[in-house]
Write a protein that holds these residues in place. Sequence first.
Motif, PDB file in Angstrom:
ATOM      1  N   PRO A  40      22.781  60.397  12.694  1.00  0.00           N
ATOM      2  CA  PRO A  40      21.374  59.979  12.614  1.00  0.00           C
ATOM      3  C   PRO A  40      21.192  58.474  12.861  1.00  0.00           C
ATOM      4  O   PRO A  40      20.204  58.059  13.469  1.00  0.00           O
ATOM      5  CB  PRO A  40      20.962  60.354  11.183  1.00  0.00           C
ATOM      6  N   VAL A  41      22.143  57.679  12.425  1.00  0.00           N
ATOM      7  CA  VAL A  41      22.089  56.233  12.689  1.00  0.00           C
ATOM      8  C   VAL A  41      22.241  55.988  14.186  1.00  0.00           C
ATOM      9  O   VAL A  41      21.531  55.165  14.778  1.00  0.00           O
ATOM     10  CB  VAL A  41      23.175  55.475  11.889  1.00  0.00           C
ATOM     11  N   VAL A  86      21.468  58.053  16.614  1.00  0.00           N
ATOM     12  CA  VAL A  86      20.231  58.492  17.285  1.00  0.00           C
ATOM     13  C   VAL A  86      19.141  57.441  17.124  1.00  0.00           C
ATOM     14  O   VAL A  86      18.436  57.105  18.079  1.00  0.00           O
ATOM     15  CB  VAL A  86      19.770  59.864  16.750  1.00  0.00           C
ATOM     16  N   ALA A  87      19.006  56.890  15.920  1.00  0.00           N
ATOM     17  CA  ALA A  87      18.012  55.831  15.702  1.00  0.00           C
ATOM     18  C   ALA A  87      18.300  54.620  16.594  1.00  0.00           C
ATOM     19  O   ALA A  87      17.382  54.044  17.181  1.00  0.00           O
ATOM     20  CB  ALA A  87      17.994  55.419  14.225  1.00  0.00           C
ATOM     21  N   LEU A  88      19.563  54.245  16.694  1.00  0.00           N
ATOM     22  CA  LEU A  88      19.953  53.146  17.590  1.00  0.00           C
ATOM     23  C   LEU A  88      19.594  53.474  19.031  1.00  0.00           C
ATOM     24  O   LEU A  88      19.072  52.635  19.766  1.00  0.00           O
ATOM     25  CB  LEU A  88      21.459  52.903  17.512  1.00  0.00           C
ATOM     26  N   LEU A 122      17.345  55.392  20.188  1.00  0.00           N
ATOM     27  CA  LEU A 122      15.902  55.394  20.421  1.00  0.00           C
ATOM     28  C   LEU A 122      15.293  53.996  20.350  1.00  0.00           C
ATOM     29  O   LEU A 122      14.205  53.763  20.863  1.00  0.00           O
ATOM     30  CB  LEU A 122      15.210  56.314  19.406  1.00  0.00           C
ATOM     31  N   ALA A 123      16.002  53.068  19.737  1.00  0.00           N
ATOM     32  CA  ALA A 123      15.460  51.722  19.510  1.00  0.00           C
ATOM     33  C   ALA A 123      15.465  50.845  20.757  1.00  0.00           C
ATOM     34  O   ALA A 123      14.537  50.077  20.966  1.00  0.00           O
ATOM     35  CB  ALA A 123      16.245  51.032  18.390  1.00  0.00           C
ATOM     36  N   GLY A 175      21.001  49.740  22.179  1.00  0.00           N
ATOM     37  CA  GLY A 175      21.314  50.688  21.116  1.00  0.00           C
ATOM     38  C   GLY A 175      21.789  52.017  21.671  1.00  0.00           C
ATOM     39  O   GLY A 175      22.705  52.637  21.127  1.00  0.00           O
ATOM     40  N   ARG A 176      21.178  52.443  22.774  1.00  0.00           N
ATOM     41  CA  ARG A 176      21.600  53.686  23.418  1.00  0.00           C
ATOM     42  C   ARG A 176      23.048  53.563  23.901  1.00  0.00           C
ATOM     43  O   ARG A 176      23.852  54.457  23.720  1.00  0.00           O
ATOM     44  CB  ARG A 176      20.663  54.015  24.585  1.00  0.00           C
TER      45      ARG A 176
END
Length: 174
Positions: A58-59, A61-63, A65-66, A70-71
């Motif tokens: 989840p961390v 995925v958040a990265l 999307l940021a 991050g991707r």
Amino acid sequence: MYFPTHLATAALLGRWSRLSVPWLVVGAALPDVVDKPLALSGVADLYHTVGHTALLAPVAVALALASPAGRAVAVGWGSHLFLDALHVVLNGRPGDALFLGWPLVVPPDPLAMPPGEFTVHYLWSPSFVLECLFWALAGVVLLRAVRSDRPIRELWTPSSRRSEPNSDRDDADR
């Protein structure tokens, strides 16, 4: 897999994608940069713990999307976990892939060897042979790229991303 193989894989992923090579390499390095010192200092019993757990997805995925950086970090991190899981499965220890569920699940009989002892154990294992094939392929790709007379800085830029600088001739042709 060895640390340099993770870094080279990330660089090659960046070579054939639109992701940032430096950020991919950072992401691919993270699991070992976090976990190896913890194990060597005795804080953790295993070499695959905090940085290698898929519970951090989840961390990631958040990265992802940021930002584009991050991707790239998330993909690099994911490639590291994939290669490490592939490594233990190829070497006949599929139960060791449970490191992906740490701390909820711990491999039943983990191969918790220090790096030097692991190297001796790893030589001529199936994933060692795969790793040697990877480096041979990477060498061929690098040799072909160097022989193409392209500047070294362009070796990591896919052809579709390279932009040709405008020349005076281009302006005159318009």
